[in-house]
Design a protein around this motif. Structure first.
Motif, PDB file in Angstrom:
ATOM      1  N   MET A   1       0.843  -1.161   0.000  1.00 48.12           N
ATOM      2  CA  MET A   1       0.000   0.000   0.000  1.00 48.12           C
ATOM      3  C   MET A   1       0.901   1.241   0.000  1.00 48.12           C
ATOM      4  O   MET A   1       1.922   1.286   0.670  1.00 48.12           O
ATOM      5  N   TRP A   2       0.530   2.239  -0.783  1.00 47.16           N
ATOM      6  CA  TRP A   2       1.281   3.494  -0.851  1.00 47.16           C
ATOM      7  C   TRP A   2       0.675   4.490   0.114  1.00 47.16           C
ATOM      8  O   TRP A   2      -0.523   4.701   0.130  1.00 47.16           O
ATOM      9  N   ARG A   3       1.492   5.101   0.940  1.00 45.02           N
ATOM     10  CA  ARG A   3       1.031   6.113   1.880  1.00 45.02           C
ATOM     11  C   ARG A   3       1.422   7.490   1.343  1.00 45.02           C
ATOM     12  O   ARG A   3       2.598   7.874   1.383  1.00 45.02           O
TER      13      ARG A   3
ATOM     14  N   TYR B   1       6.556   9.900  -7.400  1.00 44.79           N
ATOM     15  CA  TYR B   1       5.785  10.064  -6.163  1.00 44.79           C
ATOM     16  C   TYR B   1       4.397  10.649  -6.452  1.00 44.79           C
ATOM     17  O   TYR B   1       3.396  10.204  -5.893  1.00 44.79           O
ATOM     18  N   LYS B   2       4.357  11.639  -7.332  1.00 43.76           N
ATOM     19  CA  LYS B   2       3.068  12.237  -7.689  1.00 43.76           C
ATOM     20  C   LYS B   2       2.165  11.200  -8.354  1.00 43.76           C
ATOM     21  O   LYS B   2       0.970  11.117  -8.048  1.00 43.76           O
ATOM     22  N   ALA B   3       2.718  10.392  -9.238  1.00 46.29           N
ATOM     23  CA  ALA B   3       1.931   9.352  -9.911  1.00 46.29           C
ATOM     24  C   ALA B   3       1.442   8.303  -8.919  1.00 46.29           C
ATOM     25  O   ALA B   3       0.295   7.839  -9.010  1.00 46.29           O
TER      26      ALA B   3
ATOM     27  N   ALA C   1      -2.340   7.412  -8.048  1.00 45.75           N
ATOM     28  CA  ALA C   1      -2.803   6.034  -8.245  1.00 45.75           C
ATOM     29  C   ALA C   1      -3.361   5.421  -6.964  1.00 45.75           C
ATOM     30  O   ALA C   1      -4.143   4.462  -7.026  1.00 45.75           O
ATOM     31  N   SER C   2      -3.006   5.961  -5.808  1.00 44.44           N
ATOM     32  CA  SER C   2      -3.472   5.385  -4.546  1.00 44.44           C
ATOM     33  C   SER C   2      -4.903   5.796  -4.205  1.00 44.44           C
ATOM     34  O   SER C   2      -5.484   5.267  -3.267  1.00 44.44           O
ATOM     35  N   ARG C   3      -5.459   6.732  -4.971  1.00 46.08           N
ATOM     36  CA  ARG C   3      -6.840   7.143  -4.721  1.00 46.08           C
ATOM     37  C   ARG C   3      -7.794   6.024  -5.138  1.00 46.08           C
ATOM     38  O   ARG C   3      -7.525   5.286  -6.088  1.00 46.08           O
TER      39      ARG C   3
ATOM     40  N   LYS D   1      -8.062   4.228 -11.913  1.00 43.62           N
ATOM     41  CA  LYS D   1      -8.010   2.924 -12.554  1.00 43.62           C
ATOM     42  C   LYS D   1      -6.700   2.676 -13.296  1.00 43.62           C
ATOM     43  O   LYS D   1      -6.370   1.553 -13.612  1.00 43.62           O
ATOM     44  N   GLU D   2      -5.957   3.743 -13.603  1.00 44.67           N
ATOM     45  CA  GLU D   2      -4.706   3.618 -14.328  1.00 44.67           C
ATOM     46  C   GLU D   2      -3.627   4.444 -13.642  1.00 44.67           C
ATOM     47  O   GLU D   2      -3.924   5.332 -12.858  1.00 44.67           O
ATOM     48  N   MET D   3      -2.393   4.144 -14.013  1.00 48.58           N
ATOM     49  CA  MET D   3      -1.271   4.866 -13.423  1.00 48.58           C
ATOM     50  C   MET D   3      -0.297   5.260 -14.520  1.00 48.58           C
ATOM     51  O   MET D   3      -0.101   4.521 -15.477  1.00 48.58           O
ATOM     52  N   ASP D   4       0.304   6.426 -14.368  1.00 45.41           N
ATOM     53  CA  ASP D   4       1.368   6.820 -15.273  1.00 45.41           C
ATOM     54  C   ASP D   4       2.618   7.065 -14.450  1.00 45.41           C
ATOM     55  O   ASP D   4       2.669   6.723 -13.277  1.00 45.41           O
TER      56      ASP D   4
END
Length: 179
Positions: free
Chosen positions: A1-3, A142-144, A148-150, A154-157
């Motif tokens: 999990m990303w915090r 980090y921004k991506a 993406a952790s929201r 549905k996708e990540m860059d």
């Protein structure tokens, strides 16, 4: 999990994050230098003038949209570039650097566009190496990851190849097993 608050991964063994040294190890980018930032204008006049100054070509009308330049257009002008003069070699190298910025360091979801905000940084050929590309790449990752952790994403860059190599080197349980 990303915090997102701490920019760390939460694993069973604790929290881990990717430091700048790992970006140096994987991409070998400079950390010390000027920040990668700058003013950009999303107007077609700005994009055309920057494109002519940096690449020696006018952008095709369909090649830019809301401050983004198609990487396919960049390949089409880069590949036939004759490398017979110093200036043509510089144009080729600028195209290649801009292509790498859009396809590797600051990718979008489609891996098809690069943001025009990096164009002014490529204008002065002698200063390209003086920017802190490593910290900008890590900040983009980090921004991506935060985006993406929201729950509704549905996708990540972002520089996912950086993330994958780092994870394979630092988290042994996900490392591919050699055959």
């Amino acid at each position: 999990m990303w915090r997102p608050k701490t920019h760390t991964f939460v694993l069973l063994v604790g929290e881990v994050t990717m430091p700048l040294e790992n970006v140096a190890h994987i991409f070998d980018l400079p950390i010390y230098g000027e920040p990668v930032n700058g003013w950009t204008d999303s107007s077609s006049v700005f994009l055309q003038s920057q494109s002519i100054t940096i690449f020696g070509h006018e952008l095709e009308v369909s090649s830019f949209s809301m401050s983004y330049i198609k990487l396919g257009w960049l390949r089409r002008i880069r590949d036939p570039e004759p490398l017979d003069t110093k200036e043509s070699t510089r144009r080729y190298v600028r195209c290649q650097i801009f292509y790498l910025l859009g396809s590797t360091l600051f990718t979008d979801k489609l891996n098809a566009y690069a943001h025009a905000k990096y164009l002014p940084l490529l204008r002065d050929f002698e200063r390209i190496h003086t920017y802190s590309w490593r910290s900008a790449c890590l900040a983009h990752l980090y921004k991506a990851l935060c985006h993406a952790s929201r729950y509704d994403t549905k996708e990540m860059d972002g520089p996912l190849n950086l993330l994958f190599v780092w994870a394979w080197e630092r988290i042994p349980c996900i490392t591919p097993v050699p055959r």
